[in-house]
Enzyme design. Structure first.
Site, PDB file in Angstrom:
ATOM      1  N   SER A  51       0.819  -1.221   0.000  1.00  0.00           N
ATOM      2  CA  SER A  51       0.000   0.000   0.000  1.00  0.00           C
ATOM      3  C   SER A  51       0.846   1.261   0.000  1.00  0.00           C
ATOM      4  O   SER A  51       0.312   2.352  -0.208  1.00  0.00           O
ATOM      5  CB  SER A  51      -0.926   0.000   1.214  1.00  0.00           C
ATOM      6  OG  SER A  51      -0.190   0.038   2.414  1.00  0.00           O
ATOM      7  N   LYS A  84      -6.167   4.558   8.133  1.00  0.00           N
ATOM      8  CA  LYS A  84      -5.020   5.330   7.652  1.00  0.00           C
ATOM      9  C   LYS A  84      -5.339   6.820   7.599  1.00  0.00           C
ATOM     10  O   LYS A  84      -4.532   7.660   8.026  1.00  0.00           O
ATOM     11  CB  LYS A  84      -4.608   4.816   6.264  1.00  0.00           C
ATOM     12  CG  LYS A  84      -4.001   3.415   6.305  1.00  0.00           C
ATOM     13  CD  LYS A  84      -3.712   2.898   4.903  1.00  0.00           C
ATOM     14  CE  LYS A  84      -3.067   1.511   4.975  1.00  0.00           C
ATOM     15  NZ  LYS A  84      -2.811   0.939   3.633  1.00  0.00           N
TER      16      LYS A  84
END
Length: 813
Positions: A658, A701
């Site tokens: 990611s 996140k």
């Protein structure tokens, strides 16, 4: 140049469930939900697996914890079992021919306990009747006659020998050592000294007579054991004659109740024969006859002389309705296949068929057995014992010690029992795939997988069914009713748990936890109905209780120990985002990613991999961005750089791809020497064509970076770049939605690297024009020019390349 990507509207950051859309006021207005929602695939598999009666079609119910797979599967089994047949009772009885191999008897449900009670009553009756017969006058007279006949035969022998010896001056004497002949004078036996004084001729005559008489005595005594055996046989036959009638009449009464069961009749015939053969065992022992205090305490095995006639009722289905459904919470090998217990007897361990105990397979035989996969696999030999029973279709009682030949204790070997059971194992997907891949027998024995889904669609009818489920859970748990605003908040939280605003979680255990805690807070506030504020507080308190590590992480960022910039611009530096997962809590954490470039041999060096802190997926991401660089900017010339990528101040493992887009942005910034706006954080993976791909944990996140920005001070320029394909997963905290509404924080959906680099640098990415070159001043033109310059510089240096640049391959993201 302004970026072409607009930030998301606040409405896209969180999908609300409007209370006004729910057609009720409180959950008291909703009926209980009697069907299972969101698990149609698993239910079809359960129905198929239970319905097909073929060997090997056992089930494995797999899915994450909290989806209710155990409750659903057990309830489904109970529902199907009600229409099933009640299996027979199982008994173990003594094998009178081979005592260490007890015999298994199957009787129709309820008749096992009847046989047990009938045998108990029979023995109690015979314990009275047989002693009465054996102590009666008629019996004693006949027994005395047998004994006297034997004694008279023996007496005749001694009389004849005495008569033969007397004329010869010899007498038959009884001594402590037995019978012996000796010379006599005047009615007294001669001493050895007197005997030696006799004339030699007389001594020789007497010695010859003694030898002849001794031989005759020995010949006669050899017949005594035979006569004694005959006496015992006659006594035993007498016992049979006088007891057989009483035993036969008692056994006949029991047989009348089991005429339709040949195996039971065969057992009763064996009991009758054994009782008749051992009738004297029914006579009271000395301690029993006296019945006095102080009699030595006997062990159970000695005290109960009639254990051999007991019926060990292993499984009793007297009150069973339908087929049995058993869940074994502690699936050890003995708890599954049964065990044989032992009694301590004079310092040794003894056992018999009455100490055989049933296992879960015995109790579930003819029905269904549910087991937990992890609990089964951690028990030594339990899984192998289960497979062995399923393969052989029979239950063999054997201890682990016996299986490994580690036990020398005398034990019994019960007759195996035919097995007809459907096994349902409940466990995680990891265990299922591990067994399917590593155990060649697993797929043959567990052919049906009931795969429980993690989530369900968030649609109109599904939302109302979810509300009904919430009402059902509340009533089952004895919770207060919830108003529709509280239900709406729970539905929103279900979407958050599912990490998808188009889905609702089927991990109903997590939803039930929030309800229980909301009930607690409502009760503390003395409210009779749970409201949205109570649910909100329950959620906040769950986060607070688990948030110590998150707070420590923010604290070290605020103190400057961990360097994170949320303002300004830097070349080759960017804020990447990762997720830290604890057992019951996950949170986002920003990390500084930096890139440095110089002349080299086309290497992108992943520092994390070089020091073995990067995982394989991270390494894959770095290799992909290397391929992207080579394909876009160096298709007709060698890639002549040596670049290093690193997660700064990362002291643990890094895995996942990611951060590959963030690493690529940092690398493009370092090559173009254009600074990246540090107000932004980036997440997303990248493919070889420069497309930004979806990642997991997008909500955590974004929230992790927002918390850092809020602590540093919101400037209105800060935001997060996410893959556009992750927009449907957004269910952000309300404070972030409010900040976005006020223009203090922004979320940008990114589809390509070009879009992202434009937003981060403020310069256009640039697309190749008709002449095959990127426009002047664009990011891509700057990168390409830098790489061309590095290639030309490398050619000037010659084949030596970068004069000692590192030669390792790039690593992990």
């Amino acid at each position: 140049m302004a970026a072409s990507v607009a930030p998301l509207n606040p409405e896209a950051l969180y999908r609300r469930c409007e209370p006004a859309e729910l057609p009720f006021q409180t959950t008291a207005d909703l009926k209980d939900l009697h069907r299972i929602v969101g698990q149609e695939r698993a239910l079809d598999a359960l129905e198929f697996g239970i319905g097909i009666r073929r060997q090997g079609y056992n089930l494995y119910a797999l899915g994450p914890g909290g989806t209710g797979k155990h409750t659903i599967a057990f309830g489904f089994l109970q529902q199907r079992a009600r229409a099933g047949e009640v299996p027979p009772d199982l008994c173990y009885v003594n094998n009178f021919e081979v005592s260490h191999r007890p015999i298994a008897l199957k009787l129709p449900a309820g008749r096992g306990s009847k046989l047990q009670s009938e045998m108990r009553g029979l023995i109690e009756d015979l314990r009275v009747a047989i002693p009465a017969i054996l102590e009666g006058e008629e019996y004693r007279n006949r027994r005395q006659l047998i004994d006297e006949t034997t004694k008279s035969r023996q007496a005749e022998v001694f009389e004849r020998l005495q008569a033969d010896a007397q004329p010869k001056g010899i007498a038959l004497l009884r001594t402590p050592m037995g019978f012996a002949f000796a010379p006599v004078r005047d009615g007294a036996a001669l001493s050895p000294e007197d005997f030696q004084k006799l004339p030699e001729a007389e001594r020789k005559r007497i010695e010859a007579d003694l030898k002849a008489l001794q031989d005759e005595l020995e010949e006669a005594l050899r017949k005594f054991p035979t006569w004694e055996r005959e006496r015992r046989d006659q006594a035993r036959e007498l016992d049979r004659q006088v007891t057989s009638a009483a035993v036969a009449s008692g056994i006949a009464v029991v047989k009348d109740h089991f005429r339709d069961l040949p195996d039971v009749l065969a057992f009763l015939d064996a009991v009758e024969k054994d009782i008749v053969d051992n009738a004297d065992a029914f006579l009271p022992t000395e301690g029993e006859s006296q019945g006095m205090p102080g009699t030595p305490r006997l062990s159970p095995a000695v005290r109960d002389r009639f254990r051999r006639y007991r019926v060990n009722l292993l499984v009793d289905h007297t009150h069973q309705v339908g087929a049995p459904v058993i869940y074994e919470d502690n699936p050890t090998m003995p708890n599954l296949v049964g065990r044989v217990e032992n009694l301590a007897e004079l310092g040794a361990l003894i056992t018999d068929f009455t100490l055989i105990k049933a296992g879960a397979l015995h109790r579930a035989n003819g029905g269904y057995l549910m087991l937990d996969a992890q609990k089964l696999l951690v028990q030594p030999y339990a899984y192998e014992a289960l497979k062995r029973a399923l393969r052989a279709r029979q239950i063999t009682i054997e201890s682990p010690g016996q299986a490994l030949s580690l036990v020398s204790t005398v034990t019994v070997e019960p007759e195996p029992v035919f097995l007809d059971v459907k096994i349902v194992i409940v466990g995680t997907r990891d265990i299922y795939y591990l067994l399917a891949a590593q155990d060649p027998e697993f797929n043959d024995l567990f052919k049906v997988a009931a795969d429980f889904d993690d989530d369900m669609p968030r649609e109109g009818e599904a939302v109302l069914a979810y509300a009904q489920l919430i009402a059902t859970i509340g009533r089952r748990e004895g919770l207060k009713t919830l108003d529709r605003a509280a239900v709406a908040r729970l539905i929103e939280q279900a979407g958050r748990i599912a990490d998808d605003n188009q889905k609702l979680t089927t991990r109903f255990g997590d939803v039930a936890d929030v309800m229980r805690e909301g009930d607690y807070w409502a009760g503390k506030a003395k409210r009779e109905v749970i409201g949205a504020d109570d649910i909100e507080k329950a959620i906040d308190q769950q986060i607070y209780r688990s948030g110590r590590v998150r707070e420590k992480s923010l604290e070290i960022i605020d103190s400057g120990i961990v360097l994170i910039d949320t303002a300004g611009s830097k070349v080759g530096q960017i804020n990447g985002l990762s997720v830290l997962s604890l057992p019951n809590f996950s949170f986002g954490k920003p990390s500084r990613i930096t890139a440095r470039v110089r002349l080299g041999r086309g290497e992108v060096i992943d520092v994390e991999r070089r020091v073995e802190l990067g995982g394989p997926t991270h390494s894959k991401g770095v290799l992909i961005l290397s391929a992207f660089l080579a394909a876009r900017y160096a298709s007709d010339q060698p890639l002549s750089l040596s670049a290093t990528l690193v997660f700064e101040q990362s002291y643990g493992g890094v895995d996942g791809d990611s951060a590959s887009s963030a690493e690529l942005y940092a690398l493009l910034s370092a090559l173009s020497e254009l600074p990246i706006d540090q107000s932004f954080a980036v997440t997303g993976s990248v493919n070889q064509f420069g497309q930004v791909q979806a990642i997991g944990g997008v909500n955590q996140k974004i929230e992790g970076y927002f918390d850092v920005c809020r602590h540093h001070g919101l400037t209105g320029k800060q935001g997060v770049l996410i893959p556009s394909t992750n927009v449907r997963h957004l269910m952000l905290r309300r404070d972030i939605v409010e900040a976005a509404r006020n223009g203090q924080f922004r979320i940008y959906p990114i589809e390509t690297i070009d879009q992202g680099i434009e937003l981060l640098t403020g310069f256009p990415a640039g697309a190749r024009e008709d002449d095959g070159k990127f426009p002047k001043g664009s990011v891509n033109r700057r990168v390409e020019d830098r790489l061309i310059a590095l290639a030309q510089q490398r050619r000037r240096f010659g084949a030596g390349g970068d004069n000692g640049a590192e030669t390792g391959q790039g690593g992990r993201t």
